[in-house]
Design a protein around this motif. Structure first.
Motif, PDB file in Angstrom:
ATOM      1  N   TYR A   1       0.795  -1.162  -0.001  1.00  0.00           N
ATOM      2  CA  TYR A   1      -0.069   0.066   0.041  1.00  0.00           C
ATOM      3  C   TYR A   1       0.859   1.253  -0.068  1.00  0.00           C
ATOM      4  CZ  TYR A   1       0.974  -0.014   5.027  1.00  0.00           C
ATOM      5  OH  TYR A   1       1.657  -0.062   6.147  1.00  0.00           O
ATOM      6  N   MET A   2       0.095   2.339  -0.186  1.00  0.00           N
ATOM      7  CA  MET A   2       0.875   3.717  -0.276  1.00  0.00           C
ATOM      8  C   MET A   2       0.296   4.470   0.597  1.00  0.00           C
ATOM      9  SD  MET A   2       0.209   6.990  -1.303  1.00  0.00           S
ATOM     10  CE  MET A   2      -0.861   7.127  -2.736  1.00  0.00           C
ATOM     11  N   ARG A   3       0.907   5.489   1.332  1.00  0.00           N
ATOM     12  CA  ARG A   3       0.706   6.360   2.385  1.00  0.00           C
ATOM     13  C   ARG A   3       1.187   7.657   2.174  1.00  0.00           C
ATOM     14  NH1 ARG A   3       0.619   3.895   7.996  1.00  0.00           N
ATOM     15  NH2 ARG A   3       2.991   4.615   8.001  1.00  0.00           N
ATOM     16  N   ARG A   4       0.767   8.737   2.118  1.00  0.00           N
ATOM     17  CA  ARG A   4       1.266   9.957   1.841  1.00  0.00           C
ATOM     18  C   ARG A   4       1.496  10.461   3.405  1.00  0.00           C
ATOM     19  NH1 ARG A   4      -3.261  10.293  -1.532  1.00  0.00           N
ATOM     20  NH2 ARG A   4      -2.675  10.273  -3.755  1.00  0.00           N
ATOM     21  N   GLU A   5       2.806  11.038   3.395  1.00  0.00           N
ATOM     22  CA  GLU A   5       3.330  11.417   4.545  1.00  0.00           C
ATOM     23  C   GLU A   5       3.925  13.116   4.650  1.00  0.00           C
ATOM     24  OE1 GLU A   5       5.904   8.517   6.035  1.00  0.00           O
ATOM     25  OE2 GLU A   5       4.462   6.933   6.431  1.00  0.00           O
ATOM     26  N   GLU A   6       4.096  13.630   5.466  1.00  0.00           N
ATOM     27  CA  GLU A   6       4.964  14.969   5.556  1.00  0.00           C
ATOM     28  C   GLU A   6       6.119  14.773   5.860  1.00  0.00           C
ATOM     29  OE1 GLU A   6       3.724  18.210   8.389  1.00  0.00           O
ATOM     30  OE2 GLU A   6       2.988  19.093   6.465  1.00  0.00           O
ATOM     31  N   GLU A   7       7.023  15.331   4.929  1.00  0.00           N
ATOM     32  CA  GLU A   7       8.667  15.251   5.446  1.00  0.00           C
ATOM     33  C   GLU A   7       9.212  16.569   5.427  1.00  0.00           C
ATOM     34  OE1 GLU A   7      11.592  13.901   2.224  1.00  0.00           O
ATOM     35  OE2 GLU A   7      11.189  12.111   3.437  1.00  0.00           O
ATOM     36  N   CYS A   8       9.801  17.070   6.497  1.00  0.00           N
ATOM     37  CA  CYS A   8      10.184  18.488   6.724  1.00  0.00           C
ATOM     38  C   CYS A   8      11.786  18.250   6.863  1.00  0.00           C
ATOM     39  CB  CYS A   8       9.757  18.563   8.141  1.00  0.00           C
ATOM     40  SG  CYS A   8       7.868  19.026   8.228  1.00  0.00           S
ATOM     41  N   HIS A   9      12.387  19.184   6.475  1.00  0.00           N
ATOM     42  CA  HIS A   9      13.859  19.460   6.487  1.00  0.00           C
ATOM     43  C   HIS A   9      14.222  20.946   7.027  1.00  0.00           C
ATOM     44  CE1 HIS A   9      14.712  15.919   4.375  1.00  0.00           C
ATOM     45  NE2 HIS A   9      13.569  15.957   3.451  1.00  0.00           N
ATOM     46  N   THR A  10      15.206  20.888   7.753  1.00  0.00           N
ATOM     47  CA  THR A  10      15.566  22.270   8.278  1.00  0.00           C
ATOM     48  C   THR A  10      16.982  22.446   7.534  1.00  0.00           C
ATOM     49  OG1 THR A  10      14.441  21.983  10.441  1.00  0.00           O
ATOM     50  CG2 THR A  10      16.047  23.433  10.308  1.00  0.00           C
ATOM     51  N   ASP A  11      17.074  23.717   7.139  1.00  0.00           N
ATOM     52  CA  ASP A  11      18.429  24.132   6.686  1.00  0.00           C
ATOM     53  C   ASP A  11      19.432  24.511   7.595  1.00  0.00           C
ATOM     54  OD1 ASP A  11      17.589  26.667   6.901  1.00  0.00           O
ATOM     55  OD2 ASP A  11      16.925  26.994   4.793  1.00  0.00           O
ATOM     56  N   SER A  12      20.718  25.047   7.067  1.00  0.00           N
ATOM     57  CA  SER A  12      21.622  25.561   8.021  1.00  0.00           C
ATOM     58  C   SER A  12      21.101  26.957   8.750  1.00  0.00           C
ATOM     59  CB  SER A  12      22.941  25.642   7.269  1.00  0.00           C
ATOM     60  OG  SER A  12      22.711  26.717   6.324  1.00  0.00           O
ATOM     61  N   LYS A  13      20.306  27.323   8.013  1.00  0.00           N
ATOM     62  CA  LYS A  13      19.693  28.982   8.618  1.00  0.00           C
ATOM     63  C   LYS A  13      18.458  28.619   9.629  1.00  0.00           C
ATOM     64  CE  LYS A  13      21.286  31.444   4.674  1.00  0.00           C
ATOM     65  NZ  LYS A  13      20.751  32.515   3.509  1.00  0.00           N
ATOM     66  N   GLY A  14      18.075  27.429  10.003  1.00  0.00           N
ATOM     67  CA  GLY A  14      17.022  27.273  10.899  1.00  0.00           C
ATOM     68  C   GLY A  14      15.794  27.155   9.925  1.00  0.00           C
ATOM     69  N   ASN A  15      15.606  27.434   8.727  1.00  0.00           N
ATOM     70  CA  ASN A  15      14.529  27.477   8.089  1.00  0.00           C
ATOM     71  C   ASN A  15      13.911  26.014   7.946  1.00  0.00           C
ATOM     72  OD1 ASN A  15      14.399  30.158   7.768  1.00  0.00           O
ATOM     73  ND2 ASN A  15      15.906  29.962   6.022  1.00  0.00           N
ATOM     74  N   THR A  16      12.619  25.657   8.168  1.00  0.00           N
ATOM     75  CA  THR A  16      12.217  24.492   7.922  1.00  0.00           C
ATOM     76  C   THR A  16      10.961  24.536   6.777  1.00  0.00           C
ATOM     77  OG1 THR A  16      12.345  24.115  10.228  1.00  0.00           O
ATOM     78  CG2 THR A  16      10.664  22.530   9.124  1.00  0.00           C
ATOM     79  N   ARG A  17      11.329  23.368   5.651  1.00  0.00           N
ATOM     80  CA  ARG A  17      10.337  23.384   4.670  1.00  0.00           C
ATOM     81  C   ARG A  17       9.822  21.839   4.611  1.00  0.00           C
ATOM     82  NH1 ARG A  17      14.336  26.774   2.683  1.00  0.00           N
ATOM     83  NH2 ARG A  17      13.554  28.700   1.735  1.00  0.00           N
TER      84      ARG A  17
END
Length: 329
Positions: free
Chosen positions: A101-117
């Motif tokens: 099965y497939m499940r959609r999940e939220e993936e977050c990354h924080t860069d060196s400046k502290g910004n999270t996308r």
């Protein structure tokens, strides 16, 4: 031509038999009489029931413990108490296979400046299934009455101990006997349904935790330890004002499993407030339609749904209490 009369094999008493009847339990001595179909009478079990007085006591105890009912206790009048044994098939089904099965999940990354996308990703999973499910299903074809599903849920949580119907002595049957609804599905039919239900249980489990099932390769073995169980169910009918309400009890322990109850003024006011809040939310969303169509649409749909649900509760004039869902297996 005279209609064929069925009599009890043990005591000779007349039996009520319909064209769909598989087994008829004698209302006088409790003996299971095989009428047609594939069924073993020595595998019919009964869950002994409390008597009518005990159910009446359970009802008034429930009234005392309920915040709304306790306040109107003196205005409640019992108008009837009815009990019966309903037949259910129970069995153990081994289910095995593989599900992808497939499940959609939220993936977050924080860069060196502290910004999270964050963004949504699709993750794919493969799981093996190998388990035994204990399943319970009605042995009748008629439309279910109020409280039946809730009785099954409670049974799946408690699994009360029963005994073979053939092992009951006449004196014991006199103490626990109630009307017994006829069995209309034989063992062969029950096994087919159990296998289908077992697959559905697993499918629904994966549907609940996935966004898409990509492969569903599952098999169900022939059900084992299959037996017919007679479950006692009681319904108390009571009058409040000009209306009749009902409370359904499990006969083996006196547990309330479902009920329709009068709605007091305070609870009606709560639902009216809810309806008003829903209308206000929808209106608020409409005001922002030009600047934020998506937000506005969600607010309108959500507010309308809340308003409709709360408003319908007020119009019903009653509330429904149910046994919380349990899990089979």
């Amino acid at each position: 031509m005279e209609a064929l009369a069925f009599k009890c094999e043990r005591c000779g008493a007349p039996l009520e038999v319909s064209p769909e009847t598989i087994v008829a339990v004698c209302p006088y001595c409790g003996f299971p009489n095989h009428v047609s179909g594939n069924i073993k009478t020595d595998e019919i079990h009964i869950i002994p029931s409390l008597d009518k007085n005990a159910i009446a006591q359970a009802f008034w105890k429930n009234v005392e413990s309920d915040f709304d009912l306790r306040r109107i206790k003196d205005e409640i009048e019992i108008v009837g108490i009815e009990g019966h044994y309903a037949p259910y098939w129970i069995g153990l089904v081994h289910v095995y296979g593989t599900v992808r099965y497939m499940r959609r999940e939220e993936e977050c990354h924080t860069d060196s400046k502290g910004n999270t996308r964050c963004h949504t990703v699709e993750r794919h999973y493969t799981e093996s299934v190998d388990e035994n499910l204990r399943l319970l299903g009605s042995a009748r074809r008629q439309v279910k009455s109020f409280g039946v599903d809730d009785l099954i849920t409670h049974y799946s949580k408690t699994w009360p101990k029963g005994k073979r119907l053939l092992d009951l002595e006449e004196g014991e049957w006199e103490r626990i006997k109630l009307e017994i609804l006829n069995t209309e599905m034989d063992e062969r039919q029950a096994k087919l349904i159990m296998r289908e239900d077992a697959i559905d249980v697993i499918r629904n489990r994966f549907l609940a935790k996935s966004d898409r099932i990509e492969m569903f390769n599952l098999h169900a073995d022939e059900p084992e330890n299959v037996k017919l169980v007679l479950l006692p169910m009681w319904t108390v009918y009571y009058r409040y004002g000009n209306s009749i309400f009902q409370t359904v009890f499990a006969g083996w322990d006196g547990k309330r499993v479902a009920a329709t109850e009068p709605m007091n003024v305070l609870r009606q006011a709560q639902y009216l407030v809810g309806a008003g809040a829903g209308i206000a939310t929808a209106a608020f969303g409409a005001a922002f339609f030009s600047s934020s169509p998506v937000f506005a649409l969600l607010a309108i749909v959500g507010g309308s749904a809340v308003s409709w649900l709360a408003g319908s509760k007020v119009l019903e004039g009653q509330r429904i209490e149910r046994e919380r869902k349990g899990l089979m297996g």
